[in-house]
Motif scaffolding. Structure first.
Motif, mmCIF file in Angstrom:
data_model
loop_
_atom_site.group_PDB
_atom_site.id
_atom_site.type_symbol
_atom_site.label_atom_id
_atom_site.label_comp_id
_atom_site.label_asym_id
_atom_site.label_seq_id
_atom_site.Cartn_x
_atom_site.Cartn_y
_atom_site.Cartn_z
ATOM 1 N N SER A 119 9.840 82.935 -1.951
ATOM 2 C CA SER A 119 11.397 82.917 -0.720
ATOM 3 C C SER A 119 10.717 84.698 0.201
ATOM 4 O O SER A 119 11.068 84.987 1.093
ATOM 5 C CB SER A 119 11.980 83.276 -1.291
ATOM 6 N N ASN A 120 9.915 85.506 -0.713
ATOM 7 C CA ASN A 120 9.497 86.794 0.238
ATOM 8 C C ASN A 120 8.210 86.876 -0.633
ATOM 9 O O ASN A 120 6.830 87.112 -1.548
ATOM 10 C CB ASN A 120 10.134 87.227 -0.505
ATOM 11 N N THR B 259 7.517 97.890 -11.191
ATOM 12 C CA THR B 259 7.708 98.590 -9.828
ATOM 13 C C THR B 259 9.033 98.237 -9.120
ATOM 14 O O THR B 259 9.054 99.695 -8.486
ATOM 15 C CB THR B 259 6.513 98.947 -9.191
ATOM 16 N N GLY B 260 9.215 97.051 -8.898
ATOM 17 C CA GLY B 260 11.058 96.868 -8.411
ATOM 18 C C GLY B 260 10.237 97.041 -6.353
ATOM 19 O O GLY B 260 11.023 97.516 -5.376
ATOM 20 N N THR B 261 9.073 96.769 -5.993
ATOM 21 C CA THR B 261 8.579 96.057 -5.099
ATOM 22 C C THR B 261 9.739 95.099 -4.394
ATOM 23 O O THR B 261 9.147 94.352 -4.978
ATOM 24 C CB THR B 261 7.194 96.208 -4.618
ATOM 25 N N HIS B 262 9.414 95.264 -2.892
ATOM 26 C CA HIS B 262 10.738 94.419 -2.750
ATOM 27 C C HIS B 262 9.764 93.652 -0.966
ATOM 28 O O HIS B 262 8.918 95.105 -0.406
ATOM 29 C CB HIS B 262 11.862 95.026 -2.063
ATOM 30 N N GLY B 263 10.195 92.661 -0.713
ATOM 31 C CA GLY B 263 9.451 92.765 0.816
ATOM 32 C C GLY B 263 11.754 93.071 1.614
ATOM 33 O O GLY B 263 11.485 93.749 1.581
ATOM 34 N N SER B 264 11.947 91.670 2.856
ATOM 35 C CA SER B 264 12.759 92.713 3.757
ATOM 36 C C SER B 264 13.510 90.990 3.735
ATOM 37 O O SER B 264 13.143 90.029 3.842
ATOM 38 C CB SER B 264 12.318 92.950 4.938
ATOM 39 N N GLY B 265 14.632 91.504 3.744
ATOM 40 C CA GLY B 265 15.419 90.044 4.113
ATOM 41 C C GLY B 265 17.203 90.092 3.416
ATOM 42 O O GLY B 265 17.297 90.987 2.541
ATOM 43 N N ASP B 266 17.786 90.025 4.863
ATOM 44 C CA ASP B 266 19.603 90.344 3.670
ATOM 45 C C ASP B 266 20.018 89.200 2.971
ATOM 46 O O ASP B 266 20.340 89.708 2.098
ATOM 47 C CB ASP B 266 20.572 90.416 5.255
ATOM 48 N N GLY B 267 19.272 88.230 2.608
ATOM 49 C CA GLY B 267 19.466 87.514 1.844
ATOM 50 C C GLY B 267 18.431 86.494 1.416
ATOM 51 O O GLY B 267 18.671 85.673 0.364
ATOM 52 N N VAL B 268 17.534 87.993 1.137
ATOM 53 C CA VAL B 268 16.621 87.649 0.127
ATOM 54 C C VAL B 268 16.524 89.038 -0.753
ATOM 55 O O VAL B 268 16.194 89.481 -1.038
ATOM 56 C CB VAL B 268 15.397 87.687 0.879
ATOM 57 N N GLY B 269 15.886 88.256 -1.857
ATOM 58 C CA GLY B 269 15.865 89.354 -3.051
ATOM 59 C C GLY B 269 14.775 90.127 -3.206
ATOM 60 O O GLY B 269 13.865 89.687 -2.135
ATOM 61 N N THR B 270 14.578 91.145 -3.595
ATOM 62 C CA THR B 270 13.357 92.221 -4.364
ATOM 63 C C THR B 270 12.380 91.157 -4.509
ATOM 64 O O THR B 270 12.682 90.302 -5.366
ATOM 65 C CB THR B 270 13.212 93.120 -5.055
ATOM 66 N N ILE C 76 12.041 100.733 7.951
ATOM 67 C CA ILE C 76 13.965 100.180 7.410
ATOM 68 C C ILE C 76 13.876 98.868 7.400
ATOM 69 O O ILE C 76 13.604 98.191 8.178
ATOM 70 C CB ILE C 76 14.937 100.901 7.906
ATOM 71 N N ARG C 77 14.295 98.409 5.953
ATOM 72 C CA ARG C 77 14.360 97.198 4.830
ATOM 73 C C ARG C 77 15.547 96.540 4.737
ATOM 74 O O ARG C 77 15.978 97.796 4.059
ATOM 75 C CB ARG C 77 13.036 96.837 4.346
ATOM 76 N N SER C 78 16.194 95.599 4.304
ATOM 77 C CA SER C 78 17.422 95.350 3.715
ATOM 78 C C SER C 78 16.820 94.415 2.308
ATOM 79 O O SER C 78 15.860 93.473 2.898
ATOM 80 C CB SER C 78 17.859 94.975 4.250
ATOM 81 N N MET C 79 17.692 94.204 1.352
ATOM 82 C CA MET C 79 17.194 93.009 0.275
ATOM 83 C C MET C 79 18.527 92.524 -0.501
ATOM 84 O O MET C 79 19.602 93.857 -0.040
ATOM 85 C CB MET C 79 16.650 93.588 -0.907
#
Length: 415
Positions: free
Chosen positions: A97-98, A113-124, A316-319
């Motif tokens: 998903s991400n 390390t808690g790395t993430h992608g991006s998306g209001d409806g998407v988790g890390t 700037i990204r969201s999760m």
């Protein structure tokens, strides 16, 4: 030979590097005394992986993926890179998903390390973990699954609990993504319409280079299916492919200009078959609760004169929120304020300290794999489960075999 991280700002102290290819080989290494740390792709910018003893490279822990179509999961070796797994999944009609901006990073290292992608409806990236297999200090092989008592504490582990050898991830049917880039959005317009912009597509990133502190230079949108992003303020659609840095060739970037393509060819910013840069950079990141994001960005704008001489780009990204103890999105939707800096570490660290102090009221959580000046008390204030994690680390590793200087702050919390 001196071993360094990807950016070259960390020179690992050890000369003892092991490269196991199986779980049993990891157990054999741990049968000898001494401290041990794991190393993935080396795409961290601090001393989290450093040790003066044995460093276990996960480069050969790349067991072939096993797909469980009924459970919608894939189990894969810890050292597998996301881009490599993505190609194998796509060949069988599946997707993650991400993805992060770089498909070059390893799965276990990113998760830890808690790395993430991006998306209001998407988790890390770590929120997609359904199970992990790790070898503890005494050689025991432990598998923790979502719902187990220790699972939420063990996924974003900082390498403090054991050597992760396999990871099980959620998957879904393959999907297409269309990427578009917009330019020249006034910062005030972006802040006044922050939720609308960040929710305009499946994944959205805003880039600022701070040469004009009142301008968002680029907005990257990644839309699923037939969705066409509408960006308030009507920024100009790019008419040619762009790199996040002005004047840099977009050759290494994924396809843009509204051309539909496979999820693995659009969700990252950069292509797997290109090195996105030569590593001549430093990175830091603060992840703030979504409710504080706009105010935090207004405060960050007041530091533009400090940031501009040293910055390459801010993203700037969201999760969305999750329940993992040391996740940047633990119990809150979050917004990442990411900084790619020029490689002048003393000057950069001084500016990072200013940023972290100015944004302290907004409960910013520093990325575990990037530069930060946060103290143990600072970390304990923004991660309410940090004390419990420290206790879990002492329970699973009573001899401190996986401890290093970076993790020394765990001694100051949880007792």
């Amino acid at each position: 030979m001196t071993l360094t991280n990807w950016a070259g700002n960390v020179r690992f102290r050890t000369t003892e590097i092991a490269t196991p290819s199986t779980t049993d080989e990891v157990r054999e290494i741990l049968s000898s005394a001494g401290t041990v740390r794991a190393l993935g792709s080396g795409h961290s910018f601090n001393l989290i992986a450093d040790t003066d003893a044995t460093l276990i490279s996960t480069a050969k822990l790349v067991a072939a993926p096993v797909i469980d179509a009924e459970a919608r999961t894939v189990t894969v070796g810890a050292g597998t890179r996301y881009g490599e797994l993505a190609s194998l999944l796509e060949a069988q009609g599946w997707a993650l998903s991400n993805l992060a901006s770089l498909p070059h990073i390893t799965i276990a290292g990113s998760v830890a390390t808690g790395t993430h992608g991006s998306g209001d409806g998407v988790g890390t990236l770590s929120s997609a973990v359904a199970a992990i297999e790790l070898v503890t200090a005494d050689g025991e092989v432990v598998t923790l699954r979502r719902g187990d008592a220790q699972f939420d504490g063990a996924v974003v582990s900082l390498g403090a609990l054991g050597i992760v050898t396999r990871v099980t991830l959620d998957i879904e049917p393959s999907f297409e993504v269309t990427q578009r880039v917009f330019t020249g959005l006034p910062l005030e317009t972006a802040l006044e319409n922050f939720d609308a912009i960040m929710g305009a597509a499946y994944s959205v990133s805003m880039f600022l280079q701070w040469t004009d502190p009142d301008r968002v230079d680029q907005v990257w949108t990644k839309a699923r299916g037939e969705q066409v992003p509408v960006i308030p303020g009507d920024p100009a659609p790019a008419t040619e492919r762009l790199h996040p840095l002005a004047g840099v060739s977009a050759e290494a970037c994924t396809e843009q200009l509204g051309v539909p393509g496979r999820w693995l060819d659009r969700l990252p910013h950069f292509r797997l078959d290109f090195t996105p840069s030569n590593g001549d950079e430093l990175q830091s990141e603060l992840l703030v609760p979504r409710r504080h994001a706009v105010e935090a960005l207004r405060v960050l704008r007041t530091l533009a004169d400090d940031i501009a001489p040293l910055i390459q780009v801010t993203e700037i990204r969201s999760m969305k929120a999750d329940t993992l103890w040391l996740s940047p999105a633990y119990e809150t939707d979050a917004v990442g304020l990411h900084f790619t800096w020029k490689q002048d570490q003393p000057a950069v660290e001084a500016v990072i300290a200013k940023i972290e102090e100015a944004l302290a009221p907004f409960e910013g959580r520093p990325h575990w794999g990037k530069l930060s000046q946060a103290s143990a008390a600072d970390r304990a204030r923004v991660w309410p489960k940090l004390g419990e994690f420290a206790e879990l680390a002492r329970e699973m590793d009573p001899q401190g075999r996986f401890r290093n200087d970076f993790l020394a702050f765990l001694d100051d919390v949880g007792r």
